[in-house]
Enzyme design. Structure first.
Site, PDB file in Angstrom:
ATOM      1  N   MET A   1      43.554  33.219  39.950  1.00 50.49           N
ATOM      2  CA  MET A   1      42.717  32.085  39.564  1.00 50.49           C
ATOM      3  C   MET A   1      41.342  32.211  40.200  1.00 50.49           C
ATOM      4  O   MET A   1      41.215  32.442  41.394  1.00 50.49           O
ATOM      5  CB  MET A   1      43.414  30.784  39.985  1.00 50.49           C
ATOM      6  CG  MET A   1      42.634  29.540  39.655  1.00 50.49           C
ATOM      7  SD  MET A   1      42.412  29.326  37.849  1.00 50.49           S
ATOM      8  CE  MET A   1      40.815  28.515  37.840  1.00 50.49           C
TER       9      MET A   1
ATOM     10  N   GLU B   1      37.598  32.969  28.650  1.00 50.79           N
ATOM     11  CA  GLU B   1      38.675  33.959  28.791  1.00 50.79           C
ATOM     12  C   GLU B   1      38.482  35.182  27.896  1.00 50.79           C
ATOM     13  O   GLU B   1      38.646  36.318  28.340  1.00 50.79           O
ATOM     14  CB  GLU B   1      40.042  33.309  28.547  1.00 50.79           C
ATOM     15  CG  GLU B   1      40.426  32.263  29.594  1.00 50.79           C
ATOM     16  CD  GLU B   1      40.381  32.770  31.038  1.00 50.79           C
ATOM     17  OE1 GLU B   1      40.314  33.990  31.252  1.00 50.79           O
ATOM     18  OE2 GLU B   1      40.399  31.921  31.958  1.00 50.79           O
TER      19      GLU B   1
ATOM     20  N   HIS C   1      38.450  40.853  36.743  1.00 52.65           N
ATOM     21  CA  HIS C   1      38.469  39.691  35.853  1.00 52.65           C
ATOM     22  C   HIS C   1      38.056  38.415  36.596  1.00 52.65           C
ATOM     23  O   HIS C   1      37.164  37.692  36.150  1.00 52.65           O
ATOM     24  CB  HIS C   1      39.869  39.546  35.248  1.00 52.65           C
ATOM     25  CG  HIS C   1      40.014  38.402  34.296  1.00 52.65           C
ATOM     26  ND1 HIS C   1      39.921  38.554  32.928  1.00 52.65           N
ATOM     27  CD2 HIS C   1      40.239  37.090  34.511  1.00 52.65           C
ATOM     28  CE1 HIS C   1      40.087  37.381  32.350  1.00 52.65           C
ATOM     29  NE2 HIS C   1      40.282  36.465  33.294  1.00 52.65           N
ATOM     30  N   GLU C   2      38.711  38.144  37.707  1.00 54.88           N
ATOM     31  CA  GLU C   2      38.410  36.899  38.427  1.00 54.88           C
ATOM     32  C   GLU C   2      36.982  36.929  38.968  1.00 54.88           C
ATOM     33  O   GLU C   2      36.288  35.922  38.968  1.00 54.88           O
ATOM     34  CB  GLU C   2      39.408  36.657  39.561  1.00 54.88           C
ATOM     35  CG  GLU C   2      40.887  36.689  39.150  1.00 54.88           C
ATOM     36  CD  GLU C   2      41.246  35.865  37.932  1.00 54.88           C
ATOM     37  OE1 GLU C   2      40.558  34.873  37.648  1.00 54.88           O
ATOM     38  OE2 GLU C   2      42.215  36.224  37.232  1.00 54.88           O
TER      39      GLU C   2
HETATM   40  N1  B3K Z   1      41.933  31.063  34.518  1.00 50.91           N
HETATM   41  C1  B3K Z   1      43.213  31.440  35.055  1.00 50.91           C
HETATM   42  C2  B3K Z   1      44.355  30.975  34.216  1.00 50.91           C
HETATM   43  C3  B3K Z   1      44.781  29.581  34.458  1.00 50.91           C
HETATM   44  C4  B3K Z   1      46.056  29.283  33.715  1.00 50.91           C
HETATM   45  C5  B3K Z   1      46.442  27.860  33.771  1.00 50.91           C
HETATM   46  N2  B3K Z   1      47.724  27.597  33.172  1.00 50.91           N
HETATM   47  C6  B3K Z   1      43.321  32.902  35.257  1.00 50.91           C
HETATM   48  C7  B3K Z   1      42.362  33.731  34.503  1.00 50.91           C
HETATM   49  O1  B3K Z   1      42.388  33.814  33.293  1.00 50.91           O
HETATM   50  O2  B3K Z   1      41.520  34.303  35.124  1.00 50.91           O
HETATM   51 ZN    ZN Z   2      40.446  34.490  33.051  1.00 52.07          ZN
END
Ligand code: B3K
Ligand code: ZN
Length: 881
Positions: free
Chosen positions: A268, A325, A302-303
């Site tokens: 996250m 995303e 990604h994060e």
């Molecule tokens: N943004 C988070 C995903 C959150 C999911 C919530 N159920 C991870 C990511 O895509 O980077």
């Molecule tokens: Zn993401």
């Protein structure tokens, strides 16, 4: 928890009635009773459509102690509380609201909100977990700077972290201490995070290109301190890459990553404080495979990339999820392509898309990249939003070119930094920066389903004209009976008989383009392209590098596919031609098996397989992919009525016949590629291991004594997890007595390492064995297993339901009953994970009557259950309706 939850619609979006100018949070952390004091500076939103609207804050499972408005405690009669909201009517246009609430992190098994993992506090707020922490306008278009004070017992929780920069820390009497953090960047509540616990940190730094020094810290449990090196290097690479490729620098003085064992997904992107599933941080050559190493690099990237695409510029509402995303997946894909091998990466992306997204697009949960409605937003973190979303971004780059795409990104950031925006805003920036017309392209965001392109060709030797006729269509999806044509970038080349790319000249053009790939735009339902100046009929190489997420149908002869497999200049299409050829052979075998016929020949494919195997020039990683047969799931998608048993048997039979025919060459390649020198994650070394282990798996299909010994040797002597697990996996499929001994030895060695134990569970759940389900049930009682830990659930139950189609779809329905049973057991604990599991049942329409009946029975059983979560309810009810 209700049986008739409401549906939320995109068309109902309205701007928030109140904005938050500042958020100050104070946590007194304790396991079963954490006290949260939230002080919000609120202001009526001038853009609100209702100037007299009451203040409505979201809140779930909170115990409200105090409500204080501009310093005055309010009597209970002054506000209304229900299970989802706190409402205050008649409030001033600007005011300060303080609430005091209590929560119980220890009882939080949903892993959403504030919870405990291995005794440490952590949070997960996206999408709507913040409302389980305090009352707040928990929607992404309300952005505020946060100040956070954490107070906790110093001995139990020496580390206290939140977003942004540390303002101060200090001791309190009574053995407690505190830390105060400030995040100067406005952010929505879903990006809030806190962590408190006993963690060690690994520290390094990164100097941005403008010369700022950023401190990088990775926090893990003390036993994992020696597994963070790769994650740290990956972070540094990601930071450098984003500067170089997109001109984007990090914006705080510190970047923290915390690894936890209990996490619903991969990681996250909380501002400045990422929380990660430990699976995507921890790696050592003896505990992590090459795929794990690459997964870590990809997810860390990604994060990190979310810092700009997601955090600085966020989503207006959750229907826009792919804004961050899809774009961020595209960015992490490009990063990995640059760090490893571009064609290998592209093939893997397409495999995932076909394995996960195409089936979703063809099933009852099909939804557009920008969905129109949802019951539970957590159900929409899907392959469609993520992976198809990334393909949509990639198509924009295919249409605009790399430079044009970069200009579009620059404009997007310049226009929207600090805002919460929509996918339309993104497209507008792309179009405006390039003077391009993307009006028709927008349909990729609004129409669900996988488009199909049927191509026929014609060559006229007299005029030298080669005609491609393209017809596009898209099957109906729930709520969308008919579709408008898409704007599809079709990258193609035409090959002469020597395999060279021809210069391409369309009728009406003054001169031919340089020989090589050209991108055509398909816009009509039917369209023809006439290439002129050809002296012989070319072999078409279409949809190069998979230029659009579509199903391409073109009737090529086996010999043409074999030719493309050997000669196409586009590495993706070389692989693709081999897959098409293999698919033909396998579907033929499936039919033979179903009709009880003797099995047909696979000569063309087998010969091509042998040539590939003996190719000494090509990249071993690409060869490994070329030698891997299409998956059972992919084959199932190609059938109108799926026969999982026949697919499994056909694939196995072909593997055995290829292994028999090419045994000597497989062994030779295996031996040639044996490990030399210390373990390295350089792409070349990874490629060699993958080819070697593909060979081992084929050889093991014959289960001969000598290969079993070879396999045992690799298992016992391998100095890296990639080789060890490949050998153990091959043994796990076998019926040999060596199987049990190897599994027991492996567990004995790794029982203290949860991530390695996950691999051990998965191997057994996906094993090709008659009593796999029995073994899975037995493993659920094993001390290594816990229903409360999502990694364990995915490794054992998830692997069985999603990764072992032959066992899951057993004709007696035992796999379906088991799945429903586990969904029911999990749902009260963790609805998100339960819903993912339930999804294994939803495509009942693809199967024969008997299986349809059995699957529906289990879905109905779920629907009839009392107190079903919104998550599972949505999946199941949509499947049955
Ligand atoms: N943004 C988070 C995903 C959150 C999911 C919530 N159920 C991870 C990511 O895509 O980077
Ligand atoms: Zn993401």
């Amino acid at each position: 928890m209700t049986n008739r939850p409401t549906t939320i619609y995109l068309k109902d979006y309205t701007p928030p009635a109140f904005l938050v100018e500042n958020t100050d949070l104070h946590f007194e952390l304790a396991e079963s009773k954490t006290r949260v004091t939230a002080t919000l500076r609120l202001r009526r939103n001038p853009d609100s459509t209702d100037p007299a609207a009451p203040l409505v804050l979201h809140g779930r499972e909170l115990t409200l102690r105090d409500v204080i408005l501009d310093g005055r405690p309010l009597p209970a009669a002054a506000y209304a509380v229900d299970t989802e909201t706190l409402t205050l009517a008649g409030v001033p246009d600007t005011f300060t609201l303080r609430t005091v609430t209590e929560i119980n992190p220890q009882a939080n098994t949903s892993l959403e909100g504030l919870y405990l993992s291995s005794g440490n506090f952590c949070t997960q707020c996206e999408a709507q977990g913040f409302r389980k922490i305090t009352y707040y306008p928990d929607r992404p278009d309300v952005m505020a700077p946060f100040t956070v004070t954490l107070v906790a017992d110093r001995a139990k929780y020496p580390v206290l972290l939140s977003n942004g920069n540390l303002l101060e820390k200090g001791e309190l009497d009574d053995g407690r201490h505190f830390a105060r953090w400030q995040d100067p960047y406005k952010k929505p509540s879903y990006l809030f995070a806190l962590v408190a616990g006993q963690l060690v940190k690994i520290e390094d730094r990164f100097t941005t290109r403008s010369g700022r020094v950023v401190t990088l810290q990775i926090f893990v449990e003390p036993r994992n301190a020696d597994k963070c090196e790769h994650a740290m290097r990956s972070l540094q690479k990601a930071m450098a890459w984003d500067e170089e490729v997109f001109g984007l620098e990090y914006d705080l003085d510190i970047y923290m990553i915390v690894a936890v064992d209990d996490f619903n997904m991969g990681a996250m992107e909380n501002k400045g404080l990422n929380v990660f599933n430990s699976k995507y941080v921890l790696a050592r050559p003896d505990t992590a495979t090459d795929a794990d190493y690459q997964g870590i690099e990809g997810v860390i990237g990604h994060e990190y990339f979310h810092n700009w695409t997601g955090n600085r510029i966020t989503c207006r509402d959750w229907f826009q999820l792919s804004l961050k995303e899809g774009l961020t997946v595209f960015r992490d894909q490009e990063f990995s392509a640059d760090m490893t091998s571009r064609p290998v990466k592209r093939i893997e992306e397409v495999r995932i898309l076909r394995q996960a997204q195409f089936p979703e697009d063809a099933g009852p949960m099909a939804h557009p990249v920008r969905p129109e409605s949802y019951v539970e937003i957590n159900n929409f973190y899907t392959a469609t939003v993520y992976n198809k979303g990334a393909e949509v971004i990639r198509m924009i780059q295919n249409l605009l070119g790399r430079e044009g795409f970069r200009q579009g990104m620059d404009l997007y950031i310049e226009r929207h930094d600090g805002q919460a925006v929509t996918t339309e805003d993104f497209l507008a920036a792309m179009a405006d920066a390039n003077g391009a017309d993307l009006a028709q392209f927008r349909r990729w965001y609004s129409q669900a389903g996988t488009p199909e392109i049927h191509v026929t060709t014609e060559f006229d030797p007299a005029s030298g004209v080669y005609t491609l006729r393209c017809r596009q269509s898209c099957p109906p999806t729930p709520g969308q009976e008919s579709k408008q044509p898409f704007h599809i970038p079709l990258a193609l080349g035409l090959l002469d008989r020597q395999g060279n790319d021809l210069p391409l000249q369309l009728e009406g053009e003054a001169a031919p383009h340089e020989a090589g790939t050209r991108v055509l735009s398909l816009r009509q339902e039917e369209e023809s392209f006439r290439f002129v100046g050809l002296t012989e009929e070319p072999v078409p190489s279409l949809l190069r590098d998979f230029s659009a997420p579509v199903k391409l149908q073109i009737d090529l002869a086996d010999a043409d596919l074999a030719f493309l497999m050997a000669r196409d200049a586009d590495p993706f299409n070389r692989w693709e031609a081999g897959q098409q050829l293999a698919t033909r052979v396998l579907l033929g075998l499936v039919e033979d098996l179903r009709q009880g016929r003797t099995q047909g020949e696979a000569d063309v494919f087998s010969e091509a397989f042998g040539l590939t195997l003996q190719d000494r020039e090509a990249d071993p990683a690409l060869l490994a992919l070329a030698l891997t047969l299409p998956s059972e799931t992919y084959l199932a998608e190609q059938m109108t009525v799926v026969d999982p048993a026949a697919i499994h048997a056909a694939r196995k039979a072909l593997r055995q016949s290829l292994a028999r025919r090419w045994q000597a060459e497989l062994l030779d390649t295996y031996e040639r590629l044996g490990e030399t020198g210390p373990y390295s994650i350089e792409p070349a070394a990874v490629g060699r291991r993958s080819l070697k282990n593909v060979c081992l798996a084929y050889l093991m299909a014959l289960e001969e004594d000598e290969t079993v010994r070879l396999c045992q040797r690799q298992f016992a002597q391998g100095d890296n997890m990639t080789d060890v697990i490949a050998a153990l996996g091959a043994l796990a499929h076998s019926r040999r007595p060596e199987r049990q001994a190897a599994l027991a030895a492996f567990y004995g060695q790794w029982r203290q390492d949860p991530l390695v134990v996950d691999k051990w569970l998965s191997l057994q759940a996906t094993a090709d064995h008659p009593d796999t389900l029995m073994q899975v049930r037995a493993l659920m009682a094993h001390p290594a297993f816990s229903l409360r830990n999502p990694n364990k659930v995915r490794a054992l139950i998830g692997a069985f339901c999603h990764g072992n189609p032959a066992a899951f779809h057993r004709e007696d329905g035992s796999g379906y009953r088991f799945t429903a049973e586990q969904v029911l057991a999990l749902d009260p604990l963790n609805p998100q994970v339960a819903a993912r599991l339930a999804a294994a049942l939803i495509r009942w329409r693809k199967f024969d009557d008997g299986r349809q009946q059995l699957m529906k029975e289990q879905l109905q059983r779920l629907l009839d259950a009392p107190r079903l979560s919104r998550d599972v309810y949505e999946i199941v009810s949509k499947s049955l309706s």
